[in-house]
Design a protein around this motif. Structure first.
Motif, PDB file in Angstrom:
ATOM      1  N   ILE A   1     -92.225  54.361  49.553  1.00 51.77           N
ATOM      2  CA  ILE A   1     -92.347  53.058  48.894  1.00 51.77           C
ATOM      3  C   ILE A   1     -93.290  53.219  47.722  1.00 51.77           C
ATOM      4  CG2 ILE A   1     -93.018  50.645  49.148  1.00 51.77           C
ATOM      5  CD1 ILE A   1     -92.392  50.872  52.123  1.00 51.77           C
ATOM      6  N   ASP A   2     -92.801  52.954  46.515  1.00 51.95           N
ATOM      7  CA  ASP A   2     -93.599  53.111  45.303  1.00 51.95           C
ATOM      8  C   ASP A   2     -93.797  51.766  44.622  1.00 51.95           C
ATOM      9  OD1 ASP A   2     -93.691  55.881  45.672  1.00 51.95           O
ATOM     10  OD2 ASP A   2     -91.840  56.196  44.539  1.00 51.95           O
ATOM     11  N   ASP A   3     -95.044  51.478  44.305  1.00 46.47           N
ATOM     12  CA  ASP A   3     -95.382  50.246  43.595  1.00 46.47           C
ATOM     13  C   ASP A   3     -95.142  50.439  42.099  1.00 46.47           C
ATOM     14  OD1 ASP A   3     -96.420  47.787  42.818  1.00 46.47           O
ATOM     15  OD2 ASP A   3     -98.500  48.503  42.861  1.00 46.47           O
ATOM     16  N   VAL A   4     -94.226  49.640  41.543  1.00 43.01           N
ATOM     17  CA  VAL A   4     -93.930  49.672  40.108  1.00 43.01           C
ATOM     18  C   VAL A   4     -94.122  48.245  39.593  1.00 43.01           C
ATOM     19  CG1 VAL A   4     -92.272  50.302  38.324  1.00 43.01           C
ATOM     20  CG2 VAL A   4     -92.228  51.487  40.530  1.00 43.01           C
ATOM     21  N   PRO A   5     -95.322  47.867  39.181  1.00 41.41           N
ATOM     22  CA  PRO A   5     -95.614  46.477  38.833  1.00 41.41           C
ATOM     23  C   PRO A   5     -94.647  45.864  37.827  1.00 41.41           C
ATOM     24  CG  PRO A   5     -97.641  47.739  38.947  1.00 41.41           C
ATOM     25  CD  PRO A   5     -96.519  48.723  39.081  1.00 41.41           C
ATOM     26  N   ALA A   6     -94.120  46.680  36.900  1.00 39.57           N
ATOM     27  CA  ALA A   6     -93.217  46.140  35.881  1.00 39.57           C
ATOM     28  C   ALA A   6     -91.928  45.576  36.468  1.00 39.57           C
ATOM     29  CB  ALA A   6     -92.881  47.235  34.860  1.00 39.57           C
ATOM     30  N   LEU A   7     -91.566  45.981  37.685  1.00 45.34           N
ATOM     31  CA  LEU A   7     -90.329  45.482  38.302  1.00 45.34           C
ATOM     32  C   LEU A   7     -90.474  44.073  38.838  1.00 45.34           C
ATOM     33  CD1 LEU A   7     -89.070  48.628  40.263  1.00 45.34           C
ATOM     34  CD2 LEU A   7     -88.337  47.779  38.019  1.00 45.34           C
ATOM     35  N   GLY A   8     -91.718  43.598  39.013  1.00 41.33           N
ATOM     36  CA  GLY A   8     -91.914  42.257  39.520  1.00 41.33           C
ATOM     37  C   GLY A   8     -91.302  42.093  40.900  1.00 41.33           C
ATOM     38  N   ASP A   9     -90.500  41.031  41.076  1.00 37.67           N
ATOM     39  CA  ASP A   9     -89.926  40.718  42.381  1.00 37.67           C
ATOM     40  C   ASP A   9     -88.624  41.465  42.652  1.00 37.67           C
ATOM     41  OD1 ASP A   9     -90.709  38.901  44.594  1.00 37.67           O
ATOM     42  OD2 ASP A   9     -88.661  38.154  44.352  1.00 37.67           O
ATOM     43  N   TRP A  10     -88.249  42.355  41.771  1.00 35.96           N
ATOM     44  CA  TRP A  10     -86.981  43.069  41.904  1.00 35.96           C
ATOM     45  C   TRP A  10     -87.211  44.433  42.538  1.00 35.96           C
ATOM     46  CZ3 TRP A  10     -82.589  40.410  40.558  1.00 35.96           C
ATOM     47  CH2 TRP A  10     -82.821  39.192  39.922  1.00 35.96           C
ATOM     48  N   LYS A  11     -86.289  44.825  43.394  1.00 35.76           N
ATOM     49  CA  LYS A  11     -86.447  46.060  44.143  1.00 35.76           C
ATOM     50  C   LYS A  11     -85.205  46.930  44.010  1.00 35.76           C
ATOM     51  CE  LYS A  11     -86.411  45.992  48.740  1.00 35.76           C
ATOM     52  NZ  LYS A  11     -86.932  45.810  50.111  1.00 35.76           N
ATOM     53  N   THR A  12     -85.432  48.235  43.868  1.00 37.97           N
ATOM     54  CA  THR A  12     -84.358  49.219  43.937  1.00 37.97           C
ATOM     55  C   THR A  12     -84.612  50.104  45.147  1.00 37.97           C
ATOM     56  OG1 THR A  12     -84.009  49.261  41.539  1.00 37.97           O
ATOM     57  CG2 THR A  12     -83.252  51.161  42.792  1.00 37.97           C
ATOM     58  N   ALA A  13     -83.608  50.199  46.009  1.00 42.55           N
ATOM     59  CA  ALA A  13     -83.714  51.038  47.202  1.00 42.55           C
ATOM     60  C   ALA A  13     -82.595  52.073  47.162  1.00 42.55           C
ATOM     61  CB  ALA A  13     -83.602  50.189  48.461  1.00 42.55           C
ATOM     62  N   TRP A  14     -82.973  53.338  47.265  1.00 40.38           N
ATOM     63  CA  TRP A  14     -82.013  54.436  47.204  1.00 40.38           C
ATOM     64  C   TRP A  14     -82.058  55.211  48.510  1.00 40.38           C
ATOM     65  CZ3 TRP A  14     -83.427  59.784  47.004  1.00 40.38           C
ATOM     66  CH2 TRP A  14     -82.353  60.658  46.772  1.00 40.38           C
ATOM     67  N   ASP A  15     -80.882  55.486  49.080  1.00 42.43           N
ATOM     68  CA  ASP A  15     -80.786  56.285  50.304  1.00 42.43           C
ATOM     69  C   ASP A  15     -79.940  57.525  50.053  1.00 42.43           C
ATOM     70  OD1 ASP A  15     -80.832  54.280  53.363  1.00 42.43           O
ATOM     71  OD2 ASP A  15     -82.295  54.496  51.767  1.00 42.43           O
TER      72      ASP A  15
ATOM     73  N   GLN B   1     -74.704  58.693  49.104  1.00 44.65           N
ATOM     74  CA  GLN B   1     -75.858  58.105  48.439  1.00 44.65           C
ATOM     75  C   GLN B   1     -75.563  56.644  48.134  1.00 44.65           C
ATOM     76  OE1 GLN B   1     -77.727  60.441  45.269  1.00 44.65           O
ATOM     77  NE2 GLN B   1     -76.447  62.185  45.846  1.00 44.65           N
ATOM     78  N   THR B   2     -76.549  55.801  48.377  1.00 38.59           N
ATOM     79  CA  THR B   2     -76.393  54.375  48.097  1.00 38.59           C
ATOM     80  C   THR B   2     -77.562  53.882  47.257  1.00 38.59           C
ATOM     81  OG1 THR B   2     -77.618  53.625  50.048  1.00 38.59           O
ATOM     82  CG2 THR B   2     -75.257  54.053  50.334  1.00 38.59           C
ATOM     83  N   THR B   3     -77.305  52.890  46.435  1.00 31.89           N
ATOM     84  CA  THR B   3     -78.345  52.235  45.646  1.00 31.89           C
ATOM     85  C   THR B   3     -78.225  50.733  45.823  1.00 31.89           C
ATOM     86  OG1 THR B   3     -78.285  53.995  43.987  1.00 31.89           O
ATOM     87  CG2 THR B   3     -79.344  51.932  43.354  1.00 31.89           C
TER      88      THR B   3
END
Length: 380
Positions: A282-296, A311-313
Motif C-alpha cells: 500500500i503506497d500513499d500517493v497524496p496527489a491521487l486524493g480519494d482515487w485508488k488504483t489496485a493492481w494484482d 493481471q488485473t487493474t
C-alpha cells in the motif's frame, strides 16, 4: 421523484439515526450528501444493493427517514468537506450546494470524539461521554434506534502487551452501552477487543464487520473461486495499492497497513485453502486524493504444469464505492434490531473483507444476503 423499492412497499414511519465514527471524513460526507441527493430524486441509487428489487418489502427504513450525526476529532464542517470532495471529482458538480442544508443539519449533530492529544479522561469516562452523546441524539431527534457505523481511519492492531482499549473499541463500547447496533467498516479492532466480549454477549444487539469490501478484495472474492472451480493451482498472488487522501496517509503507517492487509489476505486463504506466495503493498500517493488504483498479479498453473498469469487493474473512487454500502448496512442493522435479531450477522459477509463467518466467495455471500433480506421481509 421515483419511488424506491423499500419506500413503495412499506408503511414504515420509524426514524433511524446513523451515527458515524469519523463523521467528517470522506466516506461519511459522501454518504450524507448521497442520501440527501437520493431522497430529493437528484440521482439514481447506483451502488445501493438494498435499493434493488430483491429487498422490496423487507421493511428497511426509507432513506428519507435517516438522521445523521457522529463523532470526529477534526473541525472542518461537512458543507466545506463536501465542497472539497466536489472539487476532487468525488461528488458531482453542484451537489454540495444542492444539499447544503442537509449537510449542515448533520454537521450540527457531530460531537468531538477522542481521545485527543493531552486528553486526561480515562477509558470509562470516554466511553460514558460517547454513550451520552448517542443517547442524547436519539432523545432529541425522537429516533427509534441509532446504528453506529465506524468509518474512521484505520488504526494499528493492538499488540499482545497492550492493555488499554484502542479508540475504535472505546466507540464500540459506547455503542453497546447506548443499546445501538454496530457496524465496523474499518480494519480496526472495534467490538473484537477481548475486554468487550462479555458486554457484547449480554447486549443482545446485532452487529457486523469488519473492513468494508469495496475494490481489490471485492475482485479477489470473485476471481479466487474461479481458480478453485476450474482446478487451476494458484502459485502466487501479489498486489499493489496506490491511494491518497486520509486513507493513504493513515495506511502509510506500516502497522495500520498490516491491519488492512490481514483482511485482504483472508479471502484468499479461506477460498484457496492456503495463502499463496506474494504480498500486498500500500503506497500513499497524496496527489491521487480519494482515487485508488489496485493492481494484482496472479501466477497459476494449468494442465501439465503449464504456467500462466492473470493481471488485473482496478481504478475507483473509494468514497463513492463505500458510501452506498454503509447506507445499506445501516438500514439492514436497523431492521434486524427492529425485529429482534441479535449477535453477529455472517449473512452480511457480502460487504466485508473480514466478516463474522460465512462463505468467502462473493456469489455465495450474495445468496446469503438475499436470504437475509427474505428473513427480514417475513418478520414483518
Amino acid at each position: 421523484m421515483t419511488t424506491t423499492p423499500s419506500e413503495g412497499t412499506t408503511a414504515h414511519t420509524a426514524r433511524t439515526g446513523v451515527w458515524f465514527v469519523g463523521a467528517r471524513g470522506s466516506v461519511a460526507t459522501t454518504a450524507v450528501a448521497g442520501c440527501a441527493a437520493l431522497t430529493a430524486g437528484l440521482h439514481a441509487a447506483d451502488g445501493m444493493v438494498t435499493e434493488t428489487p430483491p429487498f422490496a418489502g423487507s421493511g428497511l427504513a426509507p432513506l428519507s427517514s435517516l438522521v445523521f450525526g457522529g463523532h470526529d476529532t477534526v473541525s472542518c464542517p461537512l458543507p466545506k468537506r463536501a465542497e472539497e470532495l466536489e472539487a476532487g471529482g468525488v461528488l458531482p458538480h453542484g451537489l454540495s450546494s444542492a444539499v447544503r442544508s442537509e449537510l449542515a443539519a448533520a454537521d450540527r449533530e457531530i460531537r468531538t470524539g477522542g481521545p485527543l492529544p493531552g486528553d486526561t479522561r480515562g477509558e470509562e469516562e470516554l466511553i460514558g461521554a460517547f454513550a451520552t452523546h448517542l443517547l442524547d441524539f436519539a432523545h432529541r431527534r425522537r429516533l427509534d434506534r441509532v446504528v453506529v457505523v465506524n468509518v474512521a481511519s484505520t488504526e494499528p492492531a493492538p499488540t499482545d502487551s497492550q492493555s488499554s482499549l484502542p479508540p475504535s473499541s472505546l466507540y464500540a463500547a459506547a455503542a453497546l452501552r447506548a443499546g445501538s447496533p454496530y457496524v465496523n467498516f474499518t480494519p480496526s479492532t472495534g467490538l473484537r477487543a477481548p475486554a468487550l466480549q462479555d458486554a457484547l454477549a449480554a447486549g443482545g444487539l446485532p452487529h457486523a464487520g469488519r473492513d468494508g469490501k469495496t475494490g481489490q478484495t471485492l475482485l479477489r472474492s470473485v476471481l479466487a473461486p474461479m481458480f478453485v472451480q476450474r482446478a487451476l493451482s494458484v502459485r502466487a498472488w501479489s498486489g499493489t495499492n496506490l491511494l491518497g487522501g486520509g486513507d493513504g496517509a493513515a495506511l502509510a503507517d506500516p502497522a495500520a497497513a498490516a491491519a488492512k492487509n490481514a483482511g485482504k489476505n483472508r479471502v484468499l486463504a479461506d477460498t484457496l485453502g492456503t495463502l499463496p506466495q506474494g504480498d500486498v503493498h500500500i503506497d500513499d500517493v497524496p496527489a491521487l486524493g480519494d482515487w485508488k488504483t489496485a493492481w494484482d498479479h496472479i501466477a497459476f498453473e494449468g494442465f501439465l504444469g503449464s504456467r500462466m498469469t492473470l493481471q488485473t487493474t482496478w481504478q475507483g473512487c473509494d468514497s463513492a464505492l463505500a458510501a452506498p454500502l454503509v447506507l445499506d448496512l445501516a438500514r439492514l442493522l436497523a431492521r434486524a434490531h427492529e425485529v429482534g435479531i441479535s449477535g453477529p450477522l455472517p449473512e452480511l459477509g457480502f460487504y466485508f473483507k473480514d466478516p463474522d463467518g460465512g462463505p468467502a466467495a462473493l456469489a455465495e455471500q450474495y445468496e446469503a444476503l438475499l436470504a437475509f433480506g427474505a428473513r427480514l421481509r417475513e418478520a414483518r
